[in-house]
Design a protein around this motif. Sequence first.
Motif, PDB file in Angstrom:
ATOM      1  N   VAL A 203       0.873  -1.169   0.000  1.00  0.00           N
ATOM      2  CA  VAL A 203       0.000   0.000   0.000  1.00  0.00           C
ATOM      3  C   VAL A 203       0.911   1.220   0.000  1.00  0.00           C
ATOM      4  CG1 VAL A 203      -1.838   1.258   1.166  1.00  0.00           C
ATOM      5  CG2 VAL A 203      -1.768  -1.241   1.297  1.00  0.00           C
ATOM      6  N   ALA A 204       0.863   2.011  -1.074  1.00  0.00           N
ATOM      7  CA  ALA A 204       1.807   3.120  -1.228  1.00  0.00           C
ATOM      8  C   ALA A 204       1.073   4.453  -1.325  1.00  0.00           C
ATOM      9  CB  ALA A 204       2.665   2.913  -2.478  1.00  0.00           C
ATOM     10  N   GLY A 205       1.673   5.473  -0.722  1.00  0.00           N
ATOM     11  CA  GLY A 205       1.083   6.808  -0.743  1.00  0.00           C
ATOM     12  C   GLY A 205       2.031   7.828  -1.317  1.00  0.00           C
ATOM     13  N   GLY A 206       1.459   8.897  -1.860  1.00  0.00           N
ATOM     14  CA  GLY A 206       2.262   9.951  -2.462  1.00  0.00           C
ATOM     15  C   GLY A 206       1.899  11.331  -1.939  1.00  0.00           C
ATOM     16  N   ALA A 229       5.969   4.376  -0.547  1.00  0.00           N
ATOM     17  CA  ALA A 229       5.737   5.802  -0.763  1.00  0.00           C
ATOM     18  C   ALA A 229       6.404   6.261  -2.044  1.00  0.00           C
ATOM     19  CB  ALA A 229       6.272   6.617   0.417  1.00  0.00           C
ATOM     20  N   SER A 230       5.942   7.379  -2.556  1.00  0.00           N
ATOM     21  CA  SER A 230       6.592   8.010  -3.703  1.00  0.00           C
ATOM     22  C   SER A 230       7.761   8.848  -3.207  1.00  0.00           C
ATOM     23  CB  SER A 230       5.600   8.895  -4.457  1.00  0.00           C
ATOM     24  OG  SER A 230       5.272  10.031  -3.673  1.00  0.00           O
ATOM     25  N   GLN A 244      10.644   4.305  -0.018  1.00  0.00           N
ATOM     26  CA  GLN A 244      10.469   4.864  -1.363  1.00  0.00           C
ATOM     27  C   GLN A 244      10.456   3.780  -2.430  1.00  0.00           C
ATOM     28  OE1 GLN A 244      13.111   8.110  -2.431  1.00  0.00           O
ATOM     29  NE2 GLN A 244      12.988   7.573  -4.592  1.00  0.00           N
ATOM     30  N   VAL A 245       9.399   3.775  -3.223  1.00  0.00           N
ATOM     31  CA  VAL A 245       9.269   2.876  -4.366  1.00  0.00           C
ATOM     32  C   VAL A 245       9.524   3.681  -5.629  1.00  0.00           C
ATOM     33  CG1 VAL A 245       7.688   1.406  -5.692  1.00  0.00           C
ATOM     34  CG2 VAL A 245       7.590   1.404  -3.189  1.00  0.00           C
TER      35      VAL A 245
END
Length: 317
Positions: A203-206, A229-230, A244-245
């Motif tokens: 689950v990633a957020g930006g 995350a971005s 960071q992805v």
Amino acid sequence: MANALVFIDNPGSALKKSSLELLTIARSLGETAVAFTGELNDDVAASLGAYGATTVYQPSVDDLDNYLVGPKAAYLAAAVAASGATAVLVDNSPEGKEIAGRLGIKLSAGVITDVVGVDADGTAHKSVLAGSYNTTAKATTPVTVLSVKANNVEPVPAGAAAAPATATVEVPAHGLANSARIAARTEKPVSGRPDLSEARIVVAGGRGVDGDFGPLEELADALGAAVGASRAATDAGWIGHDAQVGQTGVTVSPQLYISAGISGAIQQKAGMQTSKVIVAINKDAESPVFEIADYGIIGDLFKVLPQATAEIKKRKG
């Protein structure tokens, strides 16, 4: 004499998925040996044998982790000489790539980075230009050094497994390499979530989370997922850079990737485009992330994610 040598650096009590991927690739190149640092316990030795390692080399010194990468590169060069390997595989982490570069100089070997696959003849497949193109490359030197991206190969055990033989490799004097010593380490707090690079769900957020990763963390915990995350989110200090992805962060390839409040710029796309299913949540219907998403939700993540979390918890009872 080994055809391939895999470098596994201090994995702890169990091998990481990325190490099993390296062993799977190495086996396709021929007989496989391992250059190992850290404690070789029975479980790890059994795993190495199960994935095709015939010989495990260990350094004659136990302080390699007290220095930067120079002594490790020297050890790996000695292991190549002992094993007779013609291909060396390391992970594609920043440290792994630096070791690959130093090893290439020591052995006058061709170095190929950002590898996503290797053919039996040693031809390497690379993902370049933020994942926009795939290219092939093959070194013409007697030894090839390959740094391999994680999550691009499914780990497959060998057939009949035998316990690998062990041997000690004499590590050359460190020289200038030991002039920089690691003085202290701080252990990262345990979150209870899976490792980002090996998680089945991310689950990633930006930028759209506006500093609040709470709804993402609640959803991740409900799913047993990792939190990513971005670059914009990590640069803003909302979450650590280890989350960071992207092209300059961690490359992930989970079964499910949930993108919340991320625009889907090419830097982010390079780190997650091989995910099996991508679900994107963004208020902007024109966001580039919807071009690569399997499922898209146009909406406010602060409304969508809590609803999803509540429904998941309800179904789990």
